[in-house]
Write a protein that holds these residues in place. Structure first.
Motif, mmCIF file in Angstrom:
data_model
loop_
_atom_site.group_PDB
_atom_site.id
_atom_site.type_symbol
_atom_site.label_atom_id
_atom_site.label_comp_id
_atom_site.label_asym_id
_atom_site.label_seq_id
_atom_site.Cartn_x
_atom_site.Cartn_y
_atom_site.Cartn_z
ATOM 1 N N THR A 86 0.838 -1.207 0.000
ATOM 2 C CA THR A 86 0.000 0.000 0.000
ATOM 3 C C THR A 86 0.869 1.252 0.000
ATOM 4 O OG1 THR A 86 -1.709 -1.228 1.182
ATOM 5 C CG2 THR A 86 -1.900 1.173 1.187
ATOM 6 N N LEU A 87 1.910 1.258 0.816
ATOM 7 C CA LEU A 87 2.833 2.400 0.828
ATOM 8 C C LEU A 87 3.504 2.586 -0.534
ATOM 9 C CD1 LEU A 87 4.461 2.022 4.337
ATOM 10 C CD2 LEU A 87 3.242 4.041 3.504
ATOM 11 N N SER A 88 3.881 1.492 -1.171
ATOM 12 C CA SER A 88 4.533 1.586 -2.482
ATOM 13 C C SER A 88 3.631 2.270 -3.492
ATOM 14 C CB SER A 88 4.916 0.196 -2.995
ATOM 15 O OG SER A 88 5.936 -0.347 -2.206
ATOM 16 N N GLU A 89 2.387 1.883 -3.520
ATOM 17 C CA GLU A 89 1.449 2.498 -4.461
ATOM 18 C C GLU A 89 1.183 3.952 -4.091
ATOM 19 O OE1 GLU A 89 -3.046 1.901 -6.272
ATOM 20 O OE2 GLU A 89 -2.209 0.355 -4.996
ATOM 21 N N TYR A 90 1.013 4.222 -2.809
ATOM 22 C CA TYR A 90 0.718 5.583 -2.361
ATOM 23 C C TYR A 90 1.890 6.528 -2.632
ATOM 24 C CZ TYR A 90 -0.929 9.375 0.628
ATOM 25 O OH TYR A 90 -1.351 10.595 1.097
ATOM 26 N N LEU A 91 3.096 6.078 -2.315
ATOM 27 C CA LEU A 91 4.264 6.944 -2.501
ATOM 28 C C LEU A 91 4.555 7.231 -3.971
ATOM 29 C CD1 LEU A 91 6.614 5.537 0.268
ATOM 30 C CD2 LEU A 91 5.429 7.750 0.251
ATOM 31 N N LEU A 92 4.094 6.383 -4.852
ATOM 32 C CA LEU A 92 4.251 6.629 -6.281
ATOM 33 C C LEU A 92 3.371 7.791 -6.732
ATOM 34 C CD1 LEU A 92 5.563 5.684 -8.952
ATOM 35 C CD2 LEU A 92 3.584 4.173 -9.237
ATOM 36 N N SER A 93 2.141 7.859 -6.209
ATOM 37 C CA SER A 93 1.216 8.923 -6.594
ATOM 38 C C SER A 93 0.109 9.047 -5.549
ATOM 39 C CB SER A 93 0.615 8.630 -7.968
ATOM 40 O OG SER A 93 -0.236 9.689 -8.347
ATOM 41 N N PRO A 94 0.357 9.817 -4.482
ATOM 42 C CA PRO A 94 -0.631 9.933 -3.404
ATOM 43 C C PRO A 94 -2.016 10.364 -3.884
ATOM 44 C CG PRO A 94 1.447 10.900 -2.739
ATOM 45 C CD PRO A 94 1.571 10.574 -4.195
ATOM 46 N N LYS A 95 -2.074 11.354 -4.748
ATOM 47 C CA LYS A 95 -3.375 11.872 -5.193
ATOM 48 C C LYS A 95 -4.119 10.891 -6.094
ATOM 49 C CE LYS A 95 -2.557 16.782 -4.609
ATOM 50 N NZ LYS A 95 -3.591 17.026 -3.634
ATOM 51 N N ALA A 96 -3.405 10.016 -6.782
ATOM 52 C CA ALA A 96 -4.069 9.011 -7.616
ATOM 53 C C ALA A 96 -4.681 7.916 -6.741
ATOM 54 C CB ALA A 96 -3.094 8.402 -8.609
ATOM 55 N N MET A 97 -4.020 7.592 -5.648
ATOM 56 C CA MET A 97 -4.515 6.511 -4.797
ATOM 57 C C MET A 97 -5.618 6.984 -3.864
ATOM 58 S SD MET A 97 -2.337 3.914 -2.494
ATOM 59 C CE MET A 97 -3.061 2.423 -1.883
ATOM 60 N N VAL A 98 -5.459 8.174 -3.304
ATOM 61 C CA VAL A 98 -6.457 8.719 -2.366
ATOM 62 C C VAL A 98 -6.891 10.071 -2.922
ATOM 63 C CG1 VAL A 98 -6.948 9.377 0.016
ATOM 64 C CG2 VAL A 98 -5.338 7.521 -0.436
ATOM 65 N N ARG A 99 -7.848 10.025 -3.797
ATOM 66 C CA ARG A 99 -8.342 11.261 -4.417
ATOM 67 C C ARG A 99 -8.956 12.157 -3.336
ATOM 68 N NH1 ARG A 99 -7.150 10.342 -9.353
ATOM 69 N NH2 ARG A 99 -7.662 8.454 -10.482
ATOM 70 N N GLY A 100 -8.479 13.400 -3.283
ATOM 71 C CA GLY A 100 -8.969 14.338 -2.280
ATOM 72 C C GLY A 100 -8.083 14.439 -1.053
ATOM 73 N N THR A 101 -6.955 13.723 -1.045
ATOM 74 C CA THR A 101 -6.035 13.819 0.081
ATOM 75 C C THR A 101 -5.482 15.242 0.181
ATOM 76 O OG1 THR A 101 -4.037 12.912 1.110
ATOM 77 C CG2 THR A 101 -4.029 13.058 -1.274
#
Length: 128
Positions: A86-101
């Protein structure tokens, strides 16, 4: 489909689960300097973003004394945990993974840097 492609790329590039066990905490500490304006990793103090001390294995959006965005609260309510994948995906593109962060950081583009930061977050004392 985009999320699947990102995860597939990371699993291929990092060598699936063996890649997540890798990473260099010392190199990760250097990369973490990009994050340090907003986060800490070695103390329980919040800055603009929440402390990342103990983040690996922690449920997303779960620190009681931090005001997460509604998007991050919803992400955590889905049962998401900050594991290596999950961290790997998030750190690649935070806004793509959690829209509205609220996080404005665009992400780390090099898989090796992502693995290194995760190694550092897993054990900051290993960077000494």
């Amino acid at each position: 489909m985009h999320r699947f492609g990102v995860v597939a790329f990371l699993l291929f590039y990092l060598g699936a689960s063996d890649g997540f066990a890798g990473g260099d905490a010392k190199a990760g500490a250097a990369v973490f300097k990009k994050c340090a304006a907003c986060h800490t990793a070695t103390e329980p103090a919040h800055r603009v973003g929440p402390t990342l001390m103990g983040v690996v294995g922690r449920p997303a959006g779960s620190l009681a004394n931090y005001d997460y965005s509604d998007a991050m609260k919803a992400f955590g309510a889905e049962g998401k945990v900050w594991d290596e994948a999950t961290l790997s995906e998030y750190l690649l593109s935070p806004k793509a993974m959690v829209r509205g962060t609220k996080m404005s950081f665009p992400g780390l583009k090099k898989p090796a840097e992502i693995a290194d930061v995760i190694a550092y977050l897993r054990d900051p004392s290993a960077a000494r």
